[in-house]
Structure formats: C-alpha cells, structure tokens
Scaffold this motif. Structure first.
Motif, PDB file in Angstrom:
ATOM      1  N   GLY A 202     -57.955 -63.510  57.428  1.00 55.77           N
ATOM      2  CA  GLY A 202     -56.707 -63.964  56.812  1.00 55.77           C
ATOM      3  C   GLY A 202     -56.174 -65.263  57.400  1.00 55.77           C
ATOM      4  O   GLY A 202     -55.198 -65.818  56.897  1.00 55.77           O
ATOM      5  N   TYR A 203     -56.811 -65.756  58.463  1.00 57.03           N
ATOM      6  CA  TYR A 203     -56.377 -67.017  59.102  1.00 57.03           C
ATOM      7  C   TYR A 203     -57.474 -68.073  58.988  1.00 57.03           C
ATOM      8  O   TYR A 203     -57.586 -68.963  59.816  1.00 57.03           O
ATOM      9  N   ASP A 204     -58.264 -67.957  57.921  1.00 55.28           N
ATOM     10  CA  ASP A 204     -59.299 -68.928  57.592  1.00 55.28           C
ATOM     11  C   ASP A 204     -58.628 -70.295  57.379  1.00 55.28           C
ATOM     12  O   ASP A 204     -58.996 -71.290  58.001  1.00 55.28           O
ATOM     13  N   ILE A 205     -57.615 -70.323  56.514  1.00 59.55           N
ATOM     14  CA  ILE A 205     -56.781 -71.522  56.349  1.00 59.55           C
ATOM     15  C   ILE A 205     -55.507 -71.245  57.136  1.00 59.55           C
ATOM     16  O   ILE A 205     -54.693 -70.398  56.752  1.00 59.55           O
ATOM     17  N   SER A 206     -55.360 -71.919  58.281  1.00 65.94           N
ATOM     18  CA  SER A 206     -54.282 -71.561  59.201  1.00 65.94           C
ATOM     19  C   SER A 206     -53.900 -72.731  60.087  1.00 65.94           C
ATOM     20  O   SER A 206     -54.752 -73.536  60.473  1.00 65.94           O
ATOM     21  N   ALA A 207     -52.605 -72.782  60.422  1.00 63.39           N
ATOM     22  CA  ALA A 207     -52.116 -73.825  61.337  1.00 63.39           C
ATOM     23  C   ALA A 207     -52.258 -73.393  62.791  1.00 63.39           C
ATOM     24  O   ALA A 207     -51.863 -74.119  63.697  1.00 63.39           O
ATOM     25  N   ILE A 208     -52.809 -72.189  63.021  1.00 60.30           N
ATOM     26  CA  ILE A 208     -53.058 -71.718  64.397  1.00 60.30           C
ATOM     27  C   ILE A 208     -54.523 -71.320  64.548  1.00 60.30           C
ATOM     28  O   ILE A 208     -55.131 -70.817  63.606  1.00 60.30           O
ATOM     29  N   GLY A 209     -55.076 -71.580  65.726  1.00 58.73           N
ATOM     30  CA  GLY A 209     -56.427 -71.081  66.030  1.00 58.73           C
ATOM     31  C   GLY A 209     -57.557 -72.084  65.909  1.00 58.73           C
ATOM     32  O   GLY A 209     -58.507 -72.039  66.666  1.00 58.73           O
ATOM     33  N   TRP A 210     -57.459 -72.979  64.906  1.00 61.90           N
ATOM     34  CA  TRP A 210     -58.471 -74.029  64.761  1.00 61.90           C
ATOM     35  C   TRP A 210     -58.035 -75.262  65.563  1.00 61.90           C
ATOM     36  O   TRP A 210     -56.846 -75.429  65.829  1.00 61.90           O
ATOM     37  N   PRO A 211     -58.977 -76.171  65.906  1.00 63.99           N
ATOM     38  CA  PRO A 211     -58.562 -77.446  66.522  1.00 63.99           C
ATOM     39  C   PRO A 211     -57.576 -78.188  65.597  1.00 63.99           C
ATOM     40  O   PRO A 211     -57.622 -78.016  64.376  1.00 63.99           O
ATOM     41  N   GLU A 212     -56.703 -78.997  66.210  1.00 60.43           N
ATOM     42  CA  GLU A 212     -55.631 -79.668  65.447  1.00 60.43           C
ATOM     43  C   GLU A 212     -56.143 -80.525  64.296  1.00 60.43           C
ATOM     44  O   GLU A 212     -55.486 -80.656  63.265  1.00 60.43           O
ATOM     45  N   ASP A 213     -57.346 -81.130  64.476  1.00 54.76           N
ATOM     46  CA  ASP A 213     -57.862 -82.029  63.436  1.00 54.76           C
ATOM     47  C   ASP A 213     -58.853 -81.326  62.500  1.00 54.76           C
ATOM     48  O   ASP A 213     -59.501 -81.963  61.680  1.00 54.76           O
ATOM     49  N   HIS A 214     -58.986 -79.988  62.622  1.00 59.09           N
ATOM     50  CA  HIS A 214     -59.931 -79.246  61.779  1.00 59.09           C
ATOM     51  C   HIS A 214     -59.451 -79.266  60.325  1.00 59.09           C
ATOM     52  O   HIS A 214     -58.247 -79.155  60.075  1.00 59.09           O
ATOM     53  N   PRO A 215     -60.363 -79.397  59.352  1.00 58.03           N
ATOM     54  CA  PRO A 215     -59.948 -79.401  57.937  1.00 58.03           C
ATOM     55  C   PRO A 215     -59.089 -78.186  57.556  1.00 58.03           C
ATOM     56  O   PRO A 215     -58.165 -78.304  56.750  1.00 58.03           O
ATOM     57  N   ASN A 216     -59.377 -77.015  58.142  1.00 53.40           N
ATOM     58  CA  ASN A 216     -58.602 -75.810  57.797  1.00 53.40           C
ATOM     59  C   ASN A 216     -57.172 -75.878  58.325  1.00 53.40           C
ATOM     60  O   ASN A 216     -56.249 -75.347  57.703  1.00 53.40           O
ATOM     61  N   THR A 217     -56.984 -76.542  59.478  1.00 53.63           N
ATOM     62  CA  THR A 217     -55.633 -76.758  60.011  1.00 53.63           C
ATOM     63  C   THR A 217     -54.873 -77.714  59.097  1.00 53.63           C
ATOM     64  O   THR A 217     -53.711 -77.462  58.744  1.00 53.63           O
ATOM     65  N   LEU A 218     -55.539 -78.785  58.699  1.00 59.22           N
ATOM     66  CA  LEU A 218     -54.892 -79.799  57.864  1.00 59.22           C
ATOM     67  C   LEU A 218     -54.507 -79.227  56.499  1.00 59.22           C
ATOM     68  O   LEU A 218     -53.419 -79.493  55.984  1.00 59.22           O
ATOM     69  N   LYS A 219     -55.399 -78.392  55.935  1.00 59.20           N
ATOM     70  CA  LYS A 219     -55.082 -77.730  54.655  1.00 59.20           C
ATOM     71  C   LYS A 219     -53.858 -76.845  54.807  1.00 59.20           C
ATOM     72  O   LYS A 219     -52.975 -76.810  53.943  1.00 59.20           O
ATOM     73  N   ALA A 220     -53.813 -76.099  55.923  1.00 58.41           N
ATOM     74  CA  ALA A 220     -52.697 -75.181  56.172  1.00 58.41           C
ATOM     75  C   ALA A 220     -51.380 -75.937  56.324  1.00 58.41           C
ATOM     76  O   ALA A 220     -50.348 -75.533  55.771  1.00 58.41           O
ATOM     77  N   LEU A 221     -51.421 -77.038  57.063  1.00 54.42           N
ATOM     78  CA  LEU A 221     -50.199 -77.831  57.275  1.00 54.42           C
ATOM     79  C   LEU A 221     -49.688 -78.403  55.951  1.00 54.42           C
ATOM     80  O   LEU A 221     -48.482 -78.468  55.708  1.00 54.42           O
ATOM     81  N   LYS A 222     -50.626 -78.750  55.069  1.00 54.93           N
ATOM     82  CA  LYS A 222     -50.260 -79.273  53.739  1.00 54.93           C
ATOM     83  C   LYS A 222     -49.561 -78.173  52.924  1.00 54.93           C
ATOM     84  O   LYS A 222     -48.537 -78.413  52.283  1.00 54.93           O
ATOM     85  N   VAL A 223     -50.108 -76.952  52.975  1.00 49.73           N
ATOM     86  CA  VAL A 223     -49.489 -75.808  52.270  1.00 49.73           C
ATOM     87  C   VAL A 223     -48.054 -75.607  52.774  1.00 49.73           C
ATOM     88  O   VAL A 223     -47.113 -75.481  51.980  1.00 49.73           O
ATOM     89  N   LEU A 224     -47.891 -75.587  54.089  1.00 45.32           N
ATOM     90  CA  LEU A 224     -46.566 -75.343  54.682  1.00 45.32           C
ATOM     91  C   LEU A 224     -45.585 -76.467  54.330  1.00 45.32           C
ATOM     92  O   LEU A 224     -44.409 -76.223  54.068  1.00 45.32           O
ATOM     93  N   GLN A 225     -46.102 -77.722  54.335  1.00 38.32           N
ATOM     94  CA  GLN A 225     -45.270 -78.885  54.002  1.00 38.32           C
ATOM     95  C   GLN A 225     -44.743 -78.769  52.572  1.00 38.32           C
ATOM     96  O   GLN A 225     -43.579 -79.032  52.295  1.00 38.32           O
ATOM     97  N   GLU A 226     -45.645 -78.321  51.676  1.00 37.32           N
ATOM     98  CA  GLU A 226     -45.288 -78.256  50.247  1.00 37.32           C
ATOM     99  C   GLU A 226     -44.416 -77.044  49.918  1.00 37.32           C
ATOM    100  O   GLU A 226     -43.582 -77.101  49.013  1.00 37.32           O
ATOM    101  N   ARG A 227     -44.621 -75.933  50.633  1.00 40.49           N
ATOM    102  CA  ARG A 227     -43.992 -74.676  50.210  1.00 40.49           C
ATOM    103  C   ARG A 227     -42.819 -74.225  51.074  1.00 40.49           C
ATOM    104  O   ARG A 227     -42.082 -73.328  50.698  1.00 40.49           O
ATOM    105  N   ASN A 228     -42.678 -74.805  52.279  1.00 42.69           N
ATOM    106  CA  ASN A 228     -41.603 -74.377  53.179  1.00 42.69           C
ATOM    107  C   ASN A 228     -40.840 -75.610  53.674  1.00 42.69           C
ATOM    108  O   ASN A 228     -41.337 -76.355  54.523  1.00 42.69           O
ATOM    109  N   PRO A 229     -39.611 -75.822  53.173  1.00 43.64           N
ATOM    110  CA  PRO A 229     -38.862 -77.034  53.533  1.00 43.64           C
ATOM    111  C   PRO A 229     -38.233 -76.991  54.933  1.00 43.64           C
ATOM    112  O   PRO A 229     -37.685 -77.995  55.398  1.00 43.64           O
ATOM    113  N   ASN A 230     -38.286 -75.837  55.616  1.00 43.36           N
ATOM    114  CA  ASN A 230     -37.640 -75.709  56.930  1.00 43.36           C
ATOM    115  C   ASN A 230     -38.403 -76.486  57.998  1.00 43.36           C
ATOM    116  O   ASN A 230     -39.628 -76.569  57.960  1.00 43.36           O
TER     117      ASN A 230
END
Length: 319
Positions: free
Chosen positions: A146-174
């Motif tokens: 469940g943390y395949d696409i995730s902002a935790i656990g992968w290296p900061e520059d990993h594609p899965n981290t970047l995808k996750a950060l994009k999801v959070l940026q788009e869906r969570n304004p906090n």
C-alpha cells in the motif's frame, strides 16, 4: 482449534486451512501515549499482546501467521529503530511456522525500504513489497504494498516519492500533509501517512487474479491500508482503493480483503459481495487485554475467531 467468542465451526467440518492474524503491534520502548484523536496507546504493552498471541498460535498450530503492518511505532527513537524491529521480529520468530509481514507507515517512519524488507523477510523485488503465495491448492493469498506510491520509505528523488508528493500537492491543500482539515468525505484519504498502489503492481494483481481464476482458487487480498470505505474511516483508506477494487471486481475469485491501519477495526461487504475486514490494533489494548486471532478457511467461508478486543466474524462467500 479453540473457537473463541461464540463462533461455531460450520456443520462440524474441518477447515481446509487455519492461519493466525495480528495487526499494528507498533511497539516502542517509551511511556504510553495517545493518538492524534486522543485514543490511548500502550507502546510497551503491545509486545505482551504479541507474546500471548504466539503462545496461543503454538498451541492451536495454524499453518502460518499474517501480520498486517506497523511493527514498531513512529515515536520509537530513531537510534533504536533497528533494535526495536529486530526485537519484535524475534518474538514473531518464536511462532513455529512461517510469518508473512506487510509494511505500514510506521515501519517506514523508522527504516527505509532497503533496510526494512530484508529484516521482515519480504520477498519483493526492487524495493517493492507485494507478493502472493498459495499454502494449499484451494487458496491464494495476495499481499499488496500500500506504500508503493508513497512520500515515506523511498529515497527523496525516487519516482514513487515524486508521484506521491504530486498527489498530495494536488489533493491536500494543507501545509501539513498529514492533516485532513478542510478535506471532505473520501477526499480525507489524501494524507501523507497513506499511500497508493502503482501501475506495475495493478498489472501484477490483474495477472495473479487471472491465474487464480484458472486454478479455481479462493483469493484473500491483504494490505496494511483498508480498501473499502464501508469498513474504515475515510482518513485511513488506500489513495487509489477504487482502482484496486476495479481490478478485484473483474474476478469472482476474490472473496475477502483483510487490512489493518484503522485501529478500531471494521467490517463491510461491498457491492460485488466481497467481504472487507479491518483488524483491531494490538497497540490499543490496555494492559491485560488482547487483540489477535486466527481464521479458519473453508470452501465457502472464512471464520475469524478473535481474542478479547478482536471481534469474531463469519465471512460467507456470495456466488
């Protein structure tokens, strides 16, 4: 097997298979605390729950044990993370049989994937933690990451981290991406402590379910994060639970989805007749109480026999 909490074995039949279950041990050698909702958490006591579980399983002799993630807590001091994880793995290893672990957010707060997966003996590849196994011909167990696409656990520059950060940026304004403030309904799932299943894993899942259908197997899908809004608070759901369910609903082989993460537990049957059962957390057991159990698998149902705070439940398969 001991039939706890009043459930009876269907028509006196012998189960095809029994397996042990526990979720969210979240051990840490720190004083008791609370969740952000104020629910008490018993960090040191959770190891006692696990020890009693292992003792019981060794008497009942299930074929294997499933742990639904969050082996240690995020508040565990970081210089003790490795020691704490090893300590809990050692307790699991006292069970006389195989143990299959899932990764949760608290696991990843403590250790990166490259350290964590070998410790938990998760047979993934390229740092991924999804796999399947078939302990008997009639059943297959599918373990999702469940943390395949995730902002935790992968290296900061990993594609899965970047995808996750994009999801959070788009869906969570906090600014605090773990805060659901202002998020309404199902949108409350877009929090940093949740994650998603990537495209490659979805394709793999489709392939596994196709194969299971050909082999006429019943499938149990397991994931730290719940997959159905009916069984969990919205803030605990997998980000793309809907995409995962779309794959699952293409096949009639999937009978039950089991999860953790939402500590108070829950249960539902979705629109396609698939049972969803979220397991109560070991972490929230006051001293002297327990939350673990075992499941008996039959051709037409799973019977969960829970101890104490884990509720027993019967999951009869639809046609």
């Amino acid at each position: 097997m001991g039939y706890a909490n009043g459930l009876l074995c269907p028509q006196g039949k012998q189960p095809l298979l029994s397996f042990g279950i526990i979720s969210d041990v979240q051990y840490a050698d720190i004083p008791d605390g609370c969740s952000f909702l104020g629910v008490p958490r018993y960090y040191r006591h959770s190891i006692c729950v696990l020890q009693r579980a292992v003792q019981r399983w060794n008497q009942e002799k299930p074929k294997f044990v499933l742990h639904f993630g969050d082996i240690v807590d995020g508040f565990c001091p970081k210089d003790q993370s490795m020691i704490a994880v090893k300590k809990i793995v050692d307790e699991f290893d006292k069970f006389d049989g195989p143990v299959y672990h899932m990764i949760g957010n608290h696991c990843l707060y403590n250790l990166p994937r490259d350290k964590l997966l070998p410790l938990l003996r998760i047979p993934g590849h390229d740092g991924r933690a999804y796999f399947d196994f078939s302990p008997i011909p009639e059943y297959r167990f599918v373990i999702l990451d469940g943390y395949d696409i995730s902002a935790i656990g992968w290296p900061e520059d990993h594609p899965n981290t970047l995808k996750a950060l994009k999801v959070l940026q788009e869906r969570n304004p906090n600014s605090d991406k773990n805060s659901p403030n202002g998020l309404v309904g199902l949108e409350r799932r877009f929090l940093k402590f949740n994650g998603g299943v990537g495209k490659e894993q979805l394709e793999w899942l489709d392939h596994v379910l196709q194969e299971a259908t050909e082999l006429n197997q019943n499938v149990v899908v397991c994931c730290h994060l719940p997959l159905d809004p009916g069984a969990s608070s919205f803030a605990a759901l997998l980000w793309n639970y809907d995409e995962v369910l779309d794959v699952i609903h293409r096949y009639s082989c999937v009978k039950v989805c089991l999860g953790g993460h939402a500590h108070k537990g829950g249960q539902s049957v979705d629109s396609h007749g698939v049972h969803h059962r979220v397991l109560e957390a070991a972490l929230e057991c006051p001293p002297g109480t327990d939350a673990f159990g075992h499941i008996d698998a039959f051709n037409d149902r799973l019977s969960l026999f829970g101890n104490d705070r884990m509720k027993s439940s019967e999951m009869v398969f639809g046609h």
